[in-house]
Design a protein around this motif. Sequence first.
Motif, PDB file in Angstrom:
ATOM      1  N   GLY A 237       0.802  -1.214   0.000  1.00 15.51           N
ATOM      2  CA  GLY A 237       0.000   0.000   0.000  1.00 15.51           C
ATOM      3  C   GLY A 237       0.832   1.261   0.000  1.00 15.51           C
ATOM      4  O   GLY A 237       0.398   2.302  -0.510  1.00 15.51           O
ATOM      5  N   ASN A 238       2.042   1.183   0.543  1.00 19.51           N
ATOM      6  CA  ASN A 238       2.958   2.319   0.532  1.00 19.51           C
ATOM      7  C   ASN A 238       3.855   2.331  -0.706  1.00 19.51           C
ATOM      8  O   ASN A 238       4.827   3.079  -0.754  1.00 19.51           O
ATOM      9  CB  ASN A 238       3.810   2.323   1.800  1.00 19.51           C
ATOM     10  N   ARG A 239       3.524   1.475  -1.667  1.00 20.56           N
ATOM     11  CA  ARG A 239       4.183   1.433  -2.963  1.00 20.56           C
ATOM     12  C   ARG A 239       5.681   1.165  -2.849  1.00 20.56           C
ATOM     13  O   ARG A 239       6.487   1.788  -3.546  1.00 20.56           O
ATOM     14  CB  ARG A 239       3.932   2.729  -3.735  1.00 20.56           C
ATOM     15  N   LYS A 240       6.023   0.228  -1.978  1.00 24.40           N
ATOM     16  CA  LYS A 240       7.401  -0.240  -1.903  1.00 24.40           C
ATOM     17  C   LYS A 240       7.517  -1.436  -2.840  1.00 24.40           C
ATOM     18  O   LYS A 240       6.917  -2.474  -2.610  1.00 24.40           O
ATOM     19  CB  LYS A 240       7.770  -0.610  -0.464  1.00 24.40           C
ATOM     20  N   ASP A 241       8.274  -1.254  -3.902  1.00 26.76           N
ATOM     21  CA  ASP A 241       8.285  -2.210  -5.007  1.00 26.76           C
ATOM     22  C   ASP A 241       9.229  -3.383  -4.793  1.00 26.76           C
ATOM     23  O   ASP A 241       9.214  -4.344  -5.566  1.00 26.76           O
ATOM     24  CB  ASP A 241       8.667  -1.501  -6.310  1.00 26.76           C
ATOM     25  N   CYS A 242      10.069  -3.310  -3.765  1.00 26.07           N
ATOM     26  CA  CYS A 242      11.108  -4.325  -3.592  1.00 26.07           C
ATOM     27  C   CYS A 242      11.085  -4.799  -2.137  1.00 26.07           C
ATOM     28  O   CYS A 242      11.460  -4.056  -1.233  1.00 26.07           O
ATOM     29  CB  CYS A 242      12.463  -3.711  -3.948  1.00 26.07           C
ATOM     30  N   PHE A 243      10.612  -6.023  -1.915  1.00 31.08           N
ATOM     31  CA  PHE A 243      10.535  -6.530  -0.550  1.00 31.08           C
ATOM     32  C   PHE A 243      10.810  -8.020  -0.540  1.00 31.08           C
ATOM     33  O   PHE A 243      10.658  -8.717  -1.546  1.00 31.08           O
ATOM     34  CB  PHE A 243       9.162  -6.236   0.073  1.00 31.08           C
ATOM     35  N   VAL A 244      11.215  -8.514   0.634  1.00 31.11           N
ATOM     36  CA  VAL A 244      11.548  -9.929   0.770  1.00 31.11           C
ATOM     37  C   VAL A 244      11.310 -10.350   2.215  1.00 31.11           C
ATOM     38  O   VAL A 244      11.479  -9.556   3.144  1.00 31.11           O
ATOM     39  CB  VAL A 244      13.014 -10.192   0.353  1.00 31.11           C
ATOM     40  N   SER A 245      10.891 -11.594   2.407  1.00 32.65           N
ATOM     41  CA  SER A 245      10.772 -12.186   3.737  1.00 32.65           C
ATOM     42  C   SER A 245      11.903 -13.199   3.902  1.00 32.65           C
ATOM     43  O   SER A 245      12.148 -14.018   3.009  1.00 32.65           O
ATOM     44  CB  SER A 245       9.412 -12.880   3.906  1.00 32.65           C
ATOM     45  N   ILE A 246      12.585 -13.126   5.027  1.00 34.76           N
ATOM     46  CA  ILE A 246      13.703 -14.032   5.312  1.00 34.76           C
ATOM     47  C   ILE A 246      13.397 -14.727   6.637  1.00 34.76           C
ATOM     48  O   ILE A 246      13.281 -14.083   7.677  1.00 34.76           O
ATOM     49  CB  ILE A 246      15.036 -13.271   5.396  1.00 34.76           C
ATOM     50  N   ARG A 247      13.250 -16.047   6.592  1.00 32.30           N
ATOM     51  CA  ARG A 247      12.843 -16.818   7.762  1.00 32.30           C
ATOM     52  C   ARG A 247      13.910 -17.815   8.188  1.00 32.30           C
ATOM     53  O   ARG A 247      14.261 -18.724   7.425  1.00 32.30           O
ATOM     54  CB  ARG A 247      11.555 -17.594   7.465  1.00 32.30           C
ATOM     55  N   GLY A 248      14.449 -17.629   9.389  1.00 32.83           N
ATOM     56  CA  GLY A 248      15.302 -18.644   9.986  1.00 32.83           C
ATOM     57  C   GLY A 248      14.421 -19.745  10.563  1.00 32.83           C
ATOM     58  O   GLY A 248      13.438 -19.463  11.251  1.00 32.83           O
ATOM     59  N   ILE A 249      14.740 -20.986  10.292  1.00 29.04           N
ATOM     60  CA  ILE A 249      13.853 -22.096  10.639  1.00 29.04           C
ATOM     61  C   ILE A 249      14.105 -22.533  12.085  1.00 29.04           C
ATOM     62  O   ILE A 249      15.179 -23.025  12.425  1.00 29.04           O
ATOM     63  CB  ILE A 249      14.035 -23.270   9.664  1.00 29.04           C
ATOM     64  N   SER A 250      13.057 -22.372  12.912  1.00 30.49           N
ATOM     65  CA  SER A 250      13.186 -22.690  14.334  1.00 30.49           C
ATOM     66  C   SER A 250      12.359 -23.906  14.743  1.00 30.49           C
ATOM     67  O   SER A 250      12.499 -24.397  15.864  1.00 30.49           O
ATOM     68  CB  SER A 250      12.756 -21.491  15.183  1.00 30.49           C
ATOM     69  N   ASP A 251      11.467 -24.366  13.865  1.00 31.51           N
ATOM     70  CA  ASP A 251      10.668 -25.547  14.172  1.00 31.51           C
ATOM     71  C   ASP A 251      10.072 -26.069  12.869  1.00 31.51           C
ATOM     72  O   ASP A 251      10.306 -25.524  11.800  1.00 31.51           O
ATOM     73  CB  ASP A 251       9.568 -25.240  15.195  1.00 31.51           C
TER      74      ASP A 251
END
Length: 285
Positions: A237-251
Amino acid sequence: MKRKHVITSESNVYTLGTIGAHRVVTTKLPSVGRTREAMTAAGNTTTRLLGIFQKVEYVFLVGVGGGVPHYTDYSRHVRLGDVVVSTPAPDLNDKYVYIFCEKAERNEKGGWDYEVKPYKPTNFLLQDIALRLTNTHAPWNMYVNEGLQRLRGVPGRWEAPEDATDRLSVDVGDGVFIEVSHPAPQGGQRRGRVHCAPVAGGRAVAGAGEARAAFAAHARVRAYDCELDAVLDSVVGNRKDCFVSIRGISDYRDGSRGKEWQAHAALAAAAVMKTIIVAMDPPTD
């Protein structure tokens, strides 16, 4: 991150600093939970940050998550301490990097029908860098070790727990789990790997059970988190065109159970984030 200073605005604390050649601002999201109130608070925190720091171009959502194991193929097996970077599935036409499942229901044919919200950036720069780095001897392990030095004396066990604590089980129904062996690595494959694949959320599929495994196969998901759709709604909604989710696996469930690997998984995710930022071209302004 080389910290410069901390800014407090209302109930939020922002830490400003640099990573590589880039200026960064970070904040901690409110405690995410299973209520929509909690997720609304997380979305509002994101909106507030992006409103105050309007020159933010790249958004990283960094934290822990639940891994999706594969019981026979180590190349597709996600283990505790690994990291999943949200990238599109190469064999799907829809190039989402995060998919939120609002509803999962059995259909008359014995399969599943899903109601989803997919998210994909306009600019896949961060995903492209992550894919490139997974094919090189990227320095995220060096950054993990660097983090361990800096975190000496900070409460929590930041080192990776013993391998014996990484137990893999199969859900056979009715709340019964059977412990099984991890698939054997091949060649030079080792622990602490980085996987590039979609990340998902949604209580309809994130918990243990058949729905979780079925949706992971359907969407090519390798990690689940604790429902960040409100955060991504704010980012888009804030028009941020470049994003990523990075998840360290804990379970191996939904990121909210099991504490033993959480601290190390969070550190591993932060190390991969730093690796990506350092690999980005320097800013031009």
